[in-house]
Design an enzyme around this catalytic site. Structure first.
Site, PDB file in Angstrom:
ATOM      1  N   LYS A  36      -1.943 -19.615   0.215  1.00  0.00           N
ATOM      2  CA  LYS A  36      -0.849 -18.839  -0.380  1.00  0.00           C
ATOM      3  C   LYS A  36       0.198 -19.715  -1.058  1.00  0.00           C
ATOM      4  O   LYS A  36       0.808 -19.315  -2.055  1.00  0.00           O
ATOM      5  CB  LYS A  36      -0.176 -17.973   0.684  1.00  0.00           C
ATOM      6  CG  LYS A  36      -1.055 -16.846   1.231  1.00  0.00           C
ATOM      7  CD  LYS A  36      -1.243 -15.757   0.217  1.00  0.00           C
ATOM      8  CE  LYS A  36      -2.004 -14.561   0.783  1.00  0.00           C
ATOM      9  NZ  LYS A  36      -2.347 -13.582  -0.258  1.00  0.00           N
ATOM     10  N   GLU A  82       6.586  -9.384  -0.965  1.00  0.00           N
ATOM     11  CA  GLU A  82       6.046  -8.503   0.064  1.00  0.00           C
ATOM     12  C   GLU A  82       5.150  -9.346   0.955  1.00  0.00           C
ATOM     13  O   GLU A  82       4.666 -10.395   0.535  1.00  0.00           O
ATOM     14  CB  GLU A  82       5.219  -7.380  -0.588  1.00  0.00           C
ATOM     15  CG  GLU A  82       3.752  -7.729  -0.907  1.00  0.00           C
ATOM     16  CD  GLU A  82       3.572  -8.825  -1.948  1.00  0.00           C
ATOM     17  OE1 GLU A  82       4.499  -9.021  -2.761  1.00  0.00           O
ATOM     18  OE2 GLU A  82       2.522  -9.500  -1.944  1.00  0.00           O
ATOM     19  N   SER A 135      -9.746 -20.224   3.719  1.00  0.00           N
ATOM     20  CA  SER A 135      -8.451 -19.952   3.088  1.00  0.00           C
ATOM     21  C   SER A 135      -7.251 -20.193   3.990  1.00  0.00           C
ATOM     22  O   SER A 135      -6.153 -20.440   3.509  1.00  0.00           O
ATOM     23  CB  SER A 135      -8.429 -18.519   2.567  1.00  0.00           C
ATOM     24  OG  SER A 135      -8.708 -17.620   3.614  1.00  0.00           O
TER      25      SER A 135
END
Lengths: 263, 393
Positions: free
Chosen positions: B89, B111, B377
């Site tokens: 991220k 968000e 990830s």
């Protein structure tokens, strides 16, 4: 290119014959009870409201504040659907003459089927549509033909951040009226009209648009309605009206009481 | 076939910018500027320096020997779990904060579902000294307490989304509403390849550092630039977009997407969008969407909060539609089993999101010589409580 005004559409007729203080009211279909849609339209019309926006409930209404979010959720919990809405308003033109607009987000319309939706709207006697998340370019390329074929005016929104060039473009592609969002906000967000908002209203007026404007978002009582009417042909009340409704109370009485506070 | 975004913001039949007029100026400002800003050498220099010195890139491409033996193929793990803040991220939040600065924005909103994107956003806002507001569903706030505290520790304000189902989709709605109310000085950092154009393309480009590194890393280790398969989990799909990006136009590279099947596709508790969704419009783009017959968005279910989203990015809807990527549904149980397997075989505790990608290998027919890259990830520290509750290890 200026198109000739189609007086056969009730929206055009309204603006042609009433010059000021036009009162438009938004409510959510199927709220507070599922069977309240038609009685609400009839009661509003009987109270002398000039135009009604019938809200199509959606699970994710991003342009709406807490009041309309909650009324939409209640309507969905009541079992409200577009198919039911069209059944409820099938014969509405037997009892109501004022212009009626359907307001809703694009996804429920797409799932119902765009063509089917337009045909049903036309046969119910709907005069216009407000689809807040339908972008102008998309409308012009994919939707306009069907809207036009079914004599449905598409009403666009503008906000204080909308550029003059874009307002001109919207004006060019509008027949009916332009929905002037009173401030940078979602529905039901603010009360009172600030000097900054008044400057924005004046700026739009100075553009001498070919379409009339109605001011909406944050119009909640007689004071804000009157102030908005000083800058536009009229104004739209939504969240404040919905707040006055309660499934425990008599619908017609509540609506009459609320309208007495405005008019 | 064209897999990148076209000039109208579409991927095939999917994408676009379905936003209220009130957001048009913000999104249009972004659309007009994002490519020029991203291609500017000074931007690239700053972005790459932060990715290297702050995030810790390049992330290793690790040949997982025991996992390879287990599956009977050459299995590499792209170690995004080793990034600062523990997931891919941060690649996107670093990029977007630099972009927001160049657009003159003074505040950031975001968000978050599981809290990973919220933490990555709070992190870069702390780094740059910019105010940060993160919307998070009230239900998720209770499910992901440690990440809520991490965000607060990093100086962000965490606002509960109280509308609808009180999860990720509602947090996204609230962030969009906040942006409507604060259009001038605020930038909205969306955390996945979702939202109105140009977000899906912009986020995919920031995440494409993953596949860019894979090219030279594979060449070093395997003497070839491309693998036979790339496997990634898809919620919104940002880590998948980033690991596919440079290989999308090479049909020799098979793309595999692991979707969250939840308790099973037919259980009513699933988030497998390509199996259960239909084309629809949510959060600004036309994509595959889990919804009722009447077009109301359905609340998904996955054991992994990061995959618990009712749509997928429009790029992935297009990859699915065009048959370019194979989508495999992985149940909660299959993902947990694969997560535990990775712990035992490689000493790596994966995020449950990433465990879905590992589980997908059980459903693929592999040959010994096949070279696979699994995009790992994120790391599983945040999921410890879920692993403990699940047990079986």
């Amino acid at each position: 290119m200026k198109t000739a005004i189609q007086v056969n559409n009730r929206i055009n007729h309204l603006f042609k014959h009433k010059s000021r203080n036009i009162l438009s009211v938004y409510f959510t279909a199927g709220y507070p009870r599922i069977e309240d849609t038609r009685p609400t339209i009839e009661a509003l019309s009987a109270c002398g409201v000039d135009l009604i926006e019938i809200g199509i409930p959606f699970s994710d209404p991003v342009a709406d504040g807490p009041t309309i979010q909650a009324s939409s959720q209640t309507a969905l919990d009541n079992g409200m659907t577009l198919a039911k809405l069209f059944t409820q308003i099938k014969d509405i033109r037997k009892s109501v003459d004022i212009p009626l607009i359907l307001m809703g987000y694009v996804n429920p319309i797409l799932q119902f089927g765009l063509e089917e939706f337009c045909k049903n709207a036309r046969s119910a006697g709907i005069d216009g549509l407000i689809v807040p998340d339908l972008p102008m370019q998309e409308y012009l390329e994919q939707y306009k033909v069907l809207f036009d074929q079914n004599a449905l005016h598409n009403i666009f929104l503008i906000s204080p951040q909308t550029s003059p060039e874009r307002i001109r473009l919207i004006d060019e592609n509008t027949d009916g009226f332009i929905y002037m969002v009173s401030s940078a906000s979602i529905t039901g967000a603010k009360s009172g009209i600030t000097p900054e908002q008044e400057r924005y209203f004046e700026r739009i007026n100075a553009m001498s648009l070919k379409n009339p404007t109605l001011i909406g978002f944050g119009i909640s009582n007689k004071a804000t309605f009157d102030k908005a009417c000083a800058y536009a042909r009229g104004a739209i009340i939504g969240s404040a009206f919905i707040k006055s409704l309660d499934k425990e109370k008599d619908l017609k009485g509540s609506i009459t009481d609320f309208m007495h506070t405005i008019k | 076939m064209q897999y990148k975004v076209d000039k109208n913001g579409y991927y095939g039949n999917f994408g676009g910018a379905f936003i209220p007029e009130m957001l048009y100026p913000n999104v249009e400002e972004l659309r007009q500027n994002y490519l020029a800003i991203m291609e500017d050498p000074s931007f690239q220099q700053e972005f790459k320096a932060l990715l290297s010195d702050y995030v810790g890139r390049p992330s290793p491409l690790y040949l997982a020997q025991r996992l390879s033996e287990h599956f009977g193929a050459r299995v590499y793990l792209k170690r995004e779990d080793l990034n600062h803040t523990g997931a891919h991220k941060i690649n996107n939040t670093i990029g977007q904060i630099l972009l927001a600065q160049r657009l003159g924005k003074k505040r950031i909103i975001a968000e978050t579902g599981a809290g990973q994107h919220g933490v990555a956003t709070a992190t870069v806002c702390a780094l740059m000294g910019i105010d940060c507001v993160v919307y998070m569903g009230e239900v998720d706030i209770h499910r992901q307490k440690p990440n809520v505290e991490r965000m607060k520790l990093l100086g962000a304000k965490v606002v509960p989304a109280l509308s609808g189902s009180k999860t990720l989709k509602d947090a996204t709605n609230e962030a969009m509403r906040h942006w409507i109310n604060n259009p001038v000085d605020t930038h909205y950092i969306i955390g996945s390849v979702v939202g109105p154009h140009p977000y899906p393309d912009m986020v995919a480009r920031f995440q494409s550092v993953i596949s860019e590194e894979m090219i030279w890393q594979l060449e070093e280790k395997e003497g070839r630039k491309s693998p036979d398969y790339i496997v990634a989990c898809v919620g919104g799909g940002s880590n998948a977009a980033g690991s596919y990006y440079h290989y999308m136009d090479d049909p020799a590279v098979k793309l595999v997407a692991a979707e969250a099947g939840g308790e099973g596709i037919k259980s009513g508790k699933s988030a497998a969008t390509t199996f259960l969704g239909k084309p629809g419009v949510l959060h600004g783009s036309k994509t595959l969407l889990m919804q009722t017959q009447d077009g109301q968005v359905v609340e998904p279910h996955s054991i992994s909060a990061g995959l618990d989203y009712p749509g997928i990015g429009p790029l992935h809807a297009h990859l699915f539609d065009a048959g370019r990527a194979r989508f495999i549904s992985i149940t909660d149980a299959e993902a947990m089993k694969a997560g535990i397997l990775l712990c035992k075989l490689e000493g790596i505790i994966p995020a449950i999101e990433s465990a879905h990608a590992i589980a997908a290998l059980n459903k693929m027919e592999l040959a010994d010589a096949d070279v696979l890259v699994i995009n790992l990830s994120g790391r599983g520290d945040k999921d410890l409580e879920t692993y403990i509750k699940w047990g079986g290890y």
